[in-house]
Write a protein that holds these residues in place. Sequence first.
Motif, PDB file in Angstrom:
ATOM      1  N   THR A 157      27.168  27.448 -38.041  1.00 10.93           N
ATOM      2  CA  THR A 157      28.430  28.073 -38.466  1.00 10.93           C
ATOM      3  C   THR A 157      28.526  28.236 -39.979  1.00 10.93           C
ATOM      4  OG1 THR A 157      29.528  25.915 -38.438  1.00 10.93           O
ATOM      5  CG2 THR A 157      29.700  27.266 -36.438  1.00 10.93           C
ATOM      6  N   ARG A 158      27.401  28.243 -40.669  1.00  8.14           N
ATOM      7  CA  ARG A 158      27.451  28.357 -42.128  1.00  8.14           C
ATOM      8  C   ARG A 158      28.018  29.708 -42.578  1.00  8.14           C
ATOM      9  NH1 ARG A 158      21.094  28.249 -43.407  1.00  8.14           N
ATOM     10  NH2 ARG A 158      21.167  26.964 -41.534  1.00  8.14           N
ATOM     11  N   ALA A 159      28.014  30.709 -41.686  1.00  8.76           N
ATOM     12  CA  ALA A 159      28.486  32.049 -42.053  1.00  8.76           C
ATOM     13  C   ALA A 159      29.961  32.255 -41.722  1.00  8.76           C
ATOM     14  CB  ALA A 159      27.643  33.107 -41.358  1.00  8.76           C
ATOM     15  N   ALA A 160      30.710  31.169 -41.513  1.00 10.26           N
ATOM     16  CA  ALA A 160      32.115  31.291 -41.117  1.00 10.26           C
ATOM     17  C   ALA A 160      32.928  32.121 -42.109  1.00 10.26           C
ATOM     18  CB  ALA A 160      32.733  29.908 -40.956  1.00 10.26           C
ATOM     19  N   GLY A 161      32.543  32.089 -43.383  1.00 11.56           N
ATOM     20  CA  GLY A 161      33.291  32.845 -44.385  1.00 11.56           C
ATOM     21  C   GLY A 161      33.198  34.348 -44.227  1.00 11.56           C
ATOM     22  N   TYR A 162      32.278  34.828 -43.386  1.00 16.83           N
ATOM     23  CA  TYR A 162      32.126  36.268 -43.173  1.00 16.83           C
ATOM     24  C   TYR A 162      32.864  36.773 -41.932  1.00 16.83           C
ATOM     25  CZ  TYR A 162      28.465  36.351 -46.718  1.00 16.83           C
ATOM     26  OH  TYR A 162      27.771  36.261 -47.904  1.00 16.83           O
ATOM     27  N   VAL A 163      33.452  35.889 -41.161  1.00 18.55           N
ATOM     28  CA  VAL A 163      34.029  36.274 -39.878  1.00 18.55           C
ATOM     29  C   VAL A 163      35.182  37.257 -40.055  1.00 18.55           C
ATOM     30  CG1 VAL A 163      35.253  35.443 -37.840  1.00 18.55           C
ATOM     31  CG2 VAL A 163      33.277  34.189 -38.702  1.00 18.55           C
ATOM     32  N   ASP A 164      36.085  37.008 -40.989  1.00 17.49           N
ATOM     33  CA  ASP A 164      37.226  37.909 -41.170  1.00 17.49           C
ATOM     34  C   ASP A 164      36.757  39.306 -41.563  1.00 17.49           C
ATOM     35  OD1 ASP A 164      38.990  35.915 -40.505  1.00 17.49           O
ATOM     36  OD2 ASP A 164      39.505  35.412 -42.581  1.00 17.49           O
ATOM     37  N   ARG A 165      35.751  39.377 -42.419  1.00 16.10           N
ATOM     38  CA  ARG A 165      35.226  40.681 -42.823  1.00 16.10           C
ATOM     39  C   ARG A 165      34.612  41.415 -41.632  1.00 16.10           C
ATOM     40  NH1 ARG A 165      30.096  41.653 -46.825  1.00 16.10           N
ATOM     41  NH2 ARG A 165      30.118  43.944 -46.753  1.00 16.10           N
TER      42      ARG A 165
ATOM     43  N   ALA B 192      30.067  31.281 -35.097  1.00 20.77           N
ATOM     44  CA  ALA B 192      28.667  31.048 -34.744  1.00 20.77           C
ATOM     45  C   ALA B 192      27.965  32.307 -34.243  1.00 20.77           C
ATOM     46  CB  ALA B 192      28.563  29.955 -33.686  1.00 20.77           C
ATOM     47  N   TRP B 193      28.669  33.436 -34.152  1.00 22.95           N
ATOM     48  CA  TRP B 193      28.040  34.651 -33.648  1.00 22.95           C
ATOM     49  C   TRP B 193      27.034  35.188 -34.664  1.00 22.95           C
ATOM     50  CZ3 TRP B 193      31.022  38.309 -29.924  1.00 22.95           C
ATOM     51  CH2 TRP B 193      31.565  37.547 -28.878  1.00 22.95           C
ATOM     52  N   ALA B 194      26.186  36.091 -34.192  1.00 19.31           N
ATOM     53  CA  ALA B 194      25.022  36.497 -34.985  1.00 19.31           C
ATOM     54  C   ALA B 194      25.350  37.441 -36.132  1.00 19.31           C
ATOM     55  CB  ALA B 194      23.978  37.144 -34.082  1.00 19.31           C
ATOM     56  N   LEU B 195      26.359  38.303 -35.990  1.00 25.79           N
ATOM     57  CA  LEU B 195      26.622  39.272 -37.051  1.00 25.79           C
ATOM     58  C   LEU B 195      27.075  38.598 -38.348  1.00 25.79           C
ATOM     59  CD1 LEU B 195      26.639  42.096 -38.089  1.00 25.79           C
ATOM     60  CD2 LEU B 195      28.818  42.512 -36.919  1.00 25.79           C
ATOM     61  N   PRO B 196      27.984  37.632 -38.318  1.00 20.93           N
ATOM     62  CA  PRO B 196      28.280  36.925 -39.571  1.00 20.93           C
ATOM     63  C   PRO B 196      27.033  36.282 -40.177  1.00 20.93           C
ATOM     64  CG  PRO B 196      29.957  36.422 -37.921  1.00 20.93           C
ATOM     65  CD  PRO B 196      28.873  37.177 -37.215  1.00 20.93           C
ATOM     66  N   LYS B 197      26.154  35.745 -39.329  1.00 19.76           N
ATOM     67  CA  LYS B 197      24.920  35.149 -39.836  1.00 19.76           C
ATOM     68  C   LYS B 197      24.042  36.192 -40.525  1.00 19.76           C
ATOM     69  CE  LYS B 197      24.727  31.729 -36.134  1.00 19.76           C
ATOM     70  NZ  LYS B 197      24.090  31.466 -34.836  1.00 19.76           N
ATOM     71  N   LEU B 198      23.995  37.393 -39.947  1.00 21.10           N
ATOM     72  CA  LEU B 198      23.185  38.447 -40.558  1.00 21.10           C
ATOM     73  C   LEU B 198      23.676  38.752 -41.967  1.00 21.10           C
ATOM     74  CD1 LEU B 198      21.085  40.696 -40.558  1.00 21.10           C
ATOM     75  CD2 LEU B 198      22.734  42.138 -39.333  1.00 21.10           C
ATOM     76  N   LEU B 199      24.988  38.832 -42.161  1.00 18.87           N
ATOM     77  CA  LEU B 199      25.520  39.097 -43.506  1.00 18.87           C
ATOM     78  C   LEU B 199      25.146  37.962 -44.459  1.00 18.87           C
ATOM     79  CD1 LEU B 199      29.080  40.568 -42.801  1.00 18.87           C
ATOM     80  CD2 LEU B 199      26.868  41.731 -42.904  1.00 18.87           C
ATOM     81  N   TRP B 200      25.223  36.741 -43.969  1.00 18.02           N
ATOM     82  CA  TRP B 200      24.857  35.590 -44.809  1.00 18.02           C
ATOM     83  C   TRP B 200      23.379  35.658 -45.188  1.00 18.02           C
ATOM     84  CZ3 TRP B 200      21.463  31.539 -44.776  1.00 18.02           C
ATOM     85  CH2 TRP B 200      21.715  30.473 -45.645  1.00 18.02           C
ATOM     86  N   LEU B 201      22.529  35.963 -44.236  1.00 21.49           N
ATOM     87  CA  LEU B 201      21.090  36.035 -44.494  1.00 21.49           C
ATOM     88  C   LEU B 201      20.760  37.130 -45.503  1.00 21.49           C
ATOM     89  CD1 LEU B 201      19.762  35.593 -40.849  1.00 21.49           C
ATOM     90  CD2 LEU B 201      19.287  34.048 -42.759  1.00 21.49           C
ATOM     91  N   LEU B 202      21.416  38.277 -45.375  1.00 21.21           N
ATOM     92  CA  LEU B 202      21.140  39.390 -46.289  1.00 21.21           C
ATOM     93  C   LEU B 202      21.595  39.067 -47.706  1.00 21.21           C
ATOM     94  CD1 LEU B 202      22.100  42.420 -44.016  1.00 21.21           C
ATOM     95  CD2 LEU B 202      19.797  41.747 -44.747  1.00 21.21           C
ATOM     96  N   ARG B 203      22.600  38.198 -47.836  1.00 22.22           N
ATOM     97  CA  ARG B 203      23.048  37.800 -49.172  1.00 22.22           C
ATOM     98  C   ARG B 203      22.113  36.750 -49.774  1.00 22.22           C
ATOM     99  NH1 ARG B 203      28.077  33.897 -50.015  1.00 22.22           N
ATOM    100  NH2 ARG B 203      26.376  32.467 -49.459  1.00 22.22           N
ATOM    101  N   GLU B 204      21.690  35.801 -48.940  1.00 29.38           N
ATOM    102  CA  GLU B 204      20.914  34.666 -49.425  1.00 29.38           C
ATOM    103  C   GLU B 204      19.440  35.002 -49.649  1.00 29.38           C
ATOM    104  OE1 GLU B 204      22.081  31.552 -50.264  1.00 29.38           O
ATOM    105  OE2 GLU B 204      24.062  32.477 -50.014  1.00 29.38           O
ATOM    106  N   TYR B 205      18.926  35.974 -48.898  1.00 36.34           N
ATOM    107  CA  TYR B 205      17.523  36.348 -49.007  1.00 36.34           C
ATOM    108  C   TYR B 205      17.431  37.830 -49.371  1.00 36.34           C
ATOM    109  CZ  TYR B 205      16.745  31.960 -46.526  1.00 36.34           C
ATOM    110  OH  TYR B 205      16.727  30.635 -46.156  1.00 36.34           O
ATOM    111  N   SER B 206      16.297  38.264 -49.778  1.00 38.12           N
ATOM    112  CA  SER B 206      16.123  39.663 -50.152  1.00 38.12           C
ATOM    113  C   SER B 206      16.289  40.565 -48.936  1.00 38.12           C
ATOM    114  CB  SER B 206      14.731  39.872 -50.762  1.00 38.12           C
ATOM    115  OG  SER B 206      14.485  41.243 -50.965  1.00 38.12           O
TER     116      SER B 206
END
Length: 496
Positions: free
Chosen positions: A108-116, A136-150
């Motif tokens: 759930t590390r991407a919880a901050g992206y859920v509202d967006r 915990a869904w995958a789309l918020p995680k995808l946004l987090w990954l794209l920010r944290e990695y290239s």
Amino acid sequence: MSAAHEPVWVGIDLGTQSVRALAVSGTGEVLGTGTGKLTSHRDGPRHEQDPASWWAAVCTACGQALGGLGEATRRRIAGVSVDGTSGTVLLTDADGTPRTPGLMYDDTRAAGYVDRVNEAGAAVWQSLGYRRMQPAWALPKLLWLLREYSADGAVLAHQVDVVNRALVGGPVCTDLSNALKTGADLVNESWPAEVFDALEVPAEVLPGLVRSGTPLGTVCAEAAQRTGLPEAIPVVAGCTDGCAAQLGAGALAVGSWNSVLGTTLILKGVTERLLVDPLGVVYSHKAPDGRWLPGGASGTGAGSIARQFPGRDLDELGARAPDFEPAGVLAYPLASTRGERFPFVAPDAEAFLLGTPRDEYEHYAALLQGVAYVERLCFDYLASLGAPVDGELLLTGGGTRSRYWCQLRADVLGRRVTLPANAEPALGMAVLAATPGRRPAEVAAEMVRIAEVIDPRPELAGRFDEPYLRLVDELARRGWLPAEMAAKAADRASDS
């Protein structure tokens, strides 16, 4: 077709702690089994696995499952399919090399992206019936990954995509089932471009989409050498582990349901049309034949018993449970101390016990009955949405180890229940591997074996209606269950 000539299908289940592989005949005989261990890394809201470990564990599990088969049997292997944990994703390079860890289904590390995510996709999520994505869904995680990695040259991969790519030796599409929590539009079977544009996700990051059951390619030479699978057999697009368990149970005809009673209670069914739930309690996957697989996960289940009676001999407690039909106390048995998701959403819901049990045996009986009452309420809720609920009901999960509890559930529900002999997700994947060109329900009818059918006891007809409706009223009085749903449950009870 004689047993010596019938095809053999391989199903692979990517779990949390292990990978499970089964080799299954066309009539459902398990010919070989194998397991490969997995290790997780947890830190607060983070839950990761090394994507390379998935393929290594698959090779181990397949080696065990196929290693004991004779050469003639191995030549009859006709296809393989893989399921994975729902919402587990990572980024890879264009050649499939993992660029990030695998963010697991409950990370759930991407919880901050859920509202967006929910603001951008509100119209699509509502049209698909689930209304809002969760942390915990995958789309918020995808946004987090794209920010944290290239993001340059990055490609989204689900857990199953990593294994399927290794099996075929090249790029693969992802299945709609695993893509649901990544934002795929299951109605149009495409990525909603306007949503991903608003979220600034480049189109080239997203893999192609296909239905579960679609051939993705064939096993390459390297994969054949590593796994023991025959080279050039079809690799069939899989699904999430929850849908795989439903396939393994054989709940694939319209109106049929799989009720999985483990730590919590999960219901999965089949409908012709997409159910749109105004409360967002129920959401649906798309079946390989274009039908829909609605379901929901309750907070109640056998975990409530483990919490109340840790270390106790449950067989000894269960031997006295028939003395209390119904119990003089009423239980709402949550597996954890707080929170309900289905058949209503109430984060503040708490387990309760109305009345004082005479002894631990009555307390135990009340918990068994309470789970069955919630299960009945789930079906009342599904019926209120227009779902067909009177088809075959297949019971799976650890709760089926109690023959009495299965009988009790049949009595409370007032309907026949069926117990499959083996309903694990890997079996469901063997079923799915056999479906190209055929209806899944037809294949499951041939491959899923039934252990027992249990009818409700006629002498107990209606005996549990009064305590069931008392529980419904109490849930409504506490403000957790909508009053209109309580009224519909009462109406269904009076009509039965």
